[in-house]
Design an enzyme around this catalytic site. Sequence first.
Site, PDB file in Angstrom:
ATOM      1  N   ILE A  69      60.248  20.224  30.559  1.00 50.04           N
ATOM      2  CA  ILE A  69      59.043  19.852  31.296  1.00 50.04           C
ATOM      3  C   ILE A  69      58.517  21.015  32.127  1.00 50.04           C
ATOM      4  O   ILE A  69      57.387  20.996  32.573  1.00 50.04           O
ATOM      5  CB  ILE A  69      59.320  18.611  32.169  1.00 50.04           C
ATOM      6  CG1 ILE A  69      59.792  17.455  31.286  1.00 50.04           C
ATOM      7  CG2 ILE A  69      58.092  18.178  32.935  1.00 50.04           C
ATOM      8  CD1 ILE A  69      58.861  17.144  30.125  1.00 50.04           C
ATOM      9  N   SER A 121      60.307  23.324  34.860  1.00 49.00           N
ATOM     10  CA  SER A 121      61.149  24.018  35.825  1.00 49.00           C
ATOM     11  C   SER A 121      62.596  24.048  35.358  1.00 49.00           C
ATOM     12  O   SER A 121      63.074  23.145  34.666  1.00 49.00           O
ATOM     13  CB  SER A 121      61.060  23.343  37.189  1.00 49.00           C
ATOM     14  OG  SER A 121      61.488  21.998  37.116  1.00 49.00           O
ATOM     15  N   GLU A 160      59.676  28.724  36.290  1.00 53.70           N
ATOM     16  CA  GLU A 160      59.096  28.476  37.609  1.00 53.70           C
ATOM     17  C   GLU A 160      59.976  28.954  38.760  1.00 53.70           C
ATOM     18  O   GLU A 160      59.986  28.366  39.848  1.00 53.70           O
ATOM     19  CB  GLU A 160      58.744  26.990  37.771  1.00 53.70           C
ATOM     20  CG  GLU A 160      57.818  26.471  36.685  1.00 53.70           C
ATOM     21  CD  GLU A 160      57.473  24.999  36.829  1.00 53.70           C
ATOM     22  OE1 GLU A 160      57.667  24.445  37.931  1.00 53.70           O
ATOM     23  OE2 GLU A 160      57.013  24.405  35.839  1.00 53.70           O
ATOM     24  N   ARG A 167      65.768  13.964  47.872  1.00 56.26           N
ATOM     25  CA  ARG A 167      64.626  14.754  47.420  1.00 56.26           C
ATOM     26  C   ARG A 167      63.503  14.658  48.451  1.00 56.26           C
ATOM     27  O   ARG A 167      62.985  13.569  48.735  1.00 56.26           O
ATOM     28  CB  ARG A 167      64.154  14.242  46.062  1.00 56.26           C
ATOM     29  CG  ARG A 167      62.818  14.806  45.592  1.00 56.26           C
ATOM     30  CD  ARG A 167      62.901  16.247  45.183  1.00 56.26           C
ATOM     31  NE  ARG A 167      61.666  16.655  44.517  1.00 56.26           N
ATOM     32  CZ  ARG A 167      61.122  17.856  44.632  1.00 56.26           C
ATOM     33  NH1 ARG A 167      61.708  18.771  45.370  1.00 56.26           N
ATOM     34  NH2 ARG A 167      60.017  18.151  43.983  1.00 56.26           N
ATOM     35  N   ASP A 214      50.399  19.174  34.524  1.00 56.67           N
ATOM     36  CA  ASP A 214      51.172  18.024  34.992  1.00 56.67           C
ATOM     37  C   ASP A 214      50.299  17.080  35.805  1.00 56.67           C
ATOM     38  O   ASP A 214      49.654  17.505  36.775  1.00 56.67           O
ATOM     39  CB  ASP A 214      52.344  18.493  35.859  1.00 56.67           C
ATOM     40  CG  ASP A 214      53.436  19.154  35.045  1.00 56.67           C
ATOM     41  OD1 ASP A 214      53.565  18.819  33.858  1.00 56.67           O
ATOM     42  OD2 ASP A 214      54.164  19.998  35.601  1.00 56.67           O
ATOM     43  N   HIS A 237      67.315  13.003  37.118  1.00 53.07           N
ATOM     44  CA  HIS A 237      67.559  12.667  38.511  1.00 53.07           C
ATOM     45  C   HIS A 237      68.995  12.199  38.722  1.00 53.07           C
ATOM     46  O   HIS A 237      69.383  11.865  39.844  1.00 53.07           O
ATOM     47  CB  HIS A 237      66.579  11.599  38.977  1.00 53.07           C
ATOM     48  CG  HIS A 237      65.157  12.077  38.985  1.00 53.07           C
ATOM     49  ND1 HIS A 237      64.361  11.995  37.866  1.00 53.07           N
ATOM     50  CD2 HIS A 237      64.404  12.672  39.946  1.00 53.07           C
ATOM     51  CE1 HIS A 237      63.174  12.511  38.146  1.00 53.07           C
ATOM     52  NE2 HIS A 237      63.175  12.922  39.386  1.00 53.07           N
TER      53      HIS A 237
END
EC number: 2.1.1.14
Length: 763
Positions: A439, A441, A492, A523, A607, A702
């Site tokens: 995606i 990063s 990134e 987060r 994005d 995650h």
Amino acid sequence: MTRTHNLGFPRIGARRELKFALEAYWQGRSSAAELNTQAALLRERHWAAQAAVDLVPVGDFSLYDQVLDMSFTLGHLPQRFQGFDGPELDNYFRVARGRSAPQVAGHGACCGVAAGEMTKWFDSNYHYIVPEFRAGQTFHLDASRLLQQLAEAQAQGRHAKPVLIGPLTYLALGKAKDGSERLDLLSPLLAVYAELLDTLAAHGARWVQIDEPLLATELDPGWAQAYRDAYAVLGTRRAQLLVATYFGPLRENLPLLAELPVQGVHLDAVNARDEVAPLLAALPGDRVLSLGVINGRNIWLTDLNATLDWLEPVARQLGERLWLAPSCSLLHVPVDLAQEQQLDAELRSWLAFALQKLDELALLARALREGRAAVQAELAANAAALAGRRASPRVHNPAVAQALARVDARLGQRPSPHAQRAATQAARLQLPAFPTTTIGSFPQTAEIRQARSRFKAGEVTAAAYDDAMRREIAHCVKAQETLGLDVLVHGEAERNDMVEYFGEQLVGYAFSQFGWVQSYGSRCVKPPLLFGDISRPRPITVAWSRHAQSLTERPMKGMLTGPVTMLNWSFVRDDQPRAITCRQLALALREEVLDLERAGLPIIQIDEAALREGLPLRRAQWGDYLDWAVACFRLMAGGVADATQIHTHMCYSEFSDILPAIAAMDADVITIETSRSDMALLDAFRSFRYPNQIGPGVYDIHSPNIPSQADIVTLMKRAAERVPAERLWVNPDCGLKTRQWAEVTPALQRMVAAARQLRAELG
């Protein structure tokens, strides 16, 4: 006497203390006792910071998520999390993130437990863990968390108000995994809520706040009746109930709220100012009316004089029945503006963070109690700051307005339809079936963060910093080639955050040092302050992407954040319509897209993770929002040639009800989160017959769990039952910046191997 209270306080701490305590525990560097001690210290500090408020919230503090806390309070866990040995704390983290801390490995900490599904809390950027329901399930009370926090607050001499998620909102937030009707569970659920209210009252809670933001949405007759049935039961308990709504107006639900047999109601008077008088007229004469008069979701000063103009007559009418509060929990704003020493004085004078919002609340209450003369100096300073902001040339740029006036719909049109573009792109890219990518990063290592920190502190030169980032990019490109990915990204390394990074390069943005807000768990994000007209003075990503493409023969994706996400994940100016601000962003970022294309990038990803999050809570208003949101995406993306492939990414949202709008974006490839939903989200894409290519996320980034090759193959085969195989991509469900290379490398190895297996088996 007007009373003040708060609906909730930021839990992460002014310096993100909770984040660091959680991550230390998850990494095995601290114990559960140390984590709980830090949590108790934060609660004590936060209650002290709210000392001027008459009633402070209890239970708004969470180690991960308040919805997950409510599930544990209700004894409501999916079957896969039952039967584990060890402390409840570790099972709590299993639900949240798939595993707990390494020191409890013998209790299932590192086994492959699928974490609870995660999605957005109404129209905010906060993520909650979705409750899972099945027909006939039972609930049982565990009030220990709430009772502990209530006892702590009472021991500190605080007048405490426990905060609960209401039963109807809780049911609406969850999913029935077996297709059953959620309202069928209301009766057993209410029995536990009633027991909880009695328990809290027995432990000294005079008032209990029950959050029902569902009342700001459209309700069908069955759910409206369920509200009457539920509060007929709950309204008879010993505790006095304050039902709180927020995030929007009540509209047709206003009479419903007014008739509930409770002792008080809270209205978001920032978003529903016109409903104050009708609700006041509809309420019985013995009810408390709490008004949310300070914006709990944005960081701009309140116009105190204008607020008092309409509030003073209400106060004269209600007397002690009037309570004042922020519009919603302050969870959505940073903690303390006083820490921001690098913001210039003019801009700081326009802002208010959580503590300053409570100061505004106290000032309004004092003005109502003692008269405006008692706070004359403060009101004058407030008026001067607001006047300065309105007149500031930093806010208004005539050149931006002129450029926007020249925009027409043709700028959002690709030269050819997707089917024709797809053939041109396939010839250029020469990708295999089930192409693999990420995606965008890759892990933000300690070395990357240290280099960025030293550069910002002036300890290294720009040239030295650039060299460090180029080395990281080269490492990332080489790692992807070794892994065998088909479409690469530069990783990134130079970016701190997908919105903040771009905002730093655009005129019209400003940035805080400590303006952190919780997104989920540990987060945290630091939303930029979008205060003025937007323009792009120079290219932003081109040099990094061109360098990355020079290191490989494989296709490289340029990575950009879209205008709607830039809008929704910033603290946005409130002095013009959001649609105008979004179009300014799109026009500025359109030039970045064209520069990447000119630099030779064959694929550009834009994005739009926050597209659905910006939907108004009421469906009747969706059309207008989606019209301008889609138009802004197309304005940014529409200038490229057919051979340039446009990707977009969306995560942790439901899409089934906005698929026509997603299709209207006309992206060549969309990547979405589907791992936690077990590919269920793709059912909507199948029934809609989505025409373009799709990359369903095949593993949950995650969670630290590493997926197996077999699991990925199984998920992709399910995807191929819903979407033609020739239109499927294979990718993670989101960016990898929060993970470690030790997790990312084996996960991507298995993902690539799964794609190869799929090519062999499905061709």
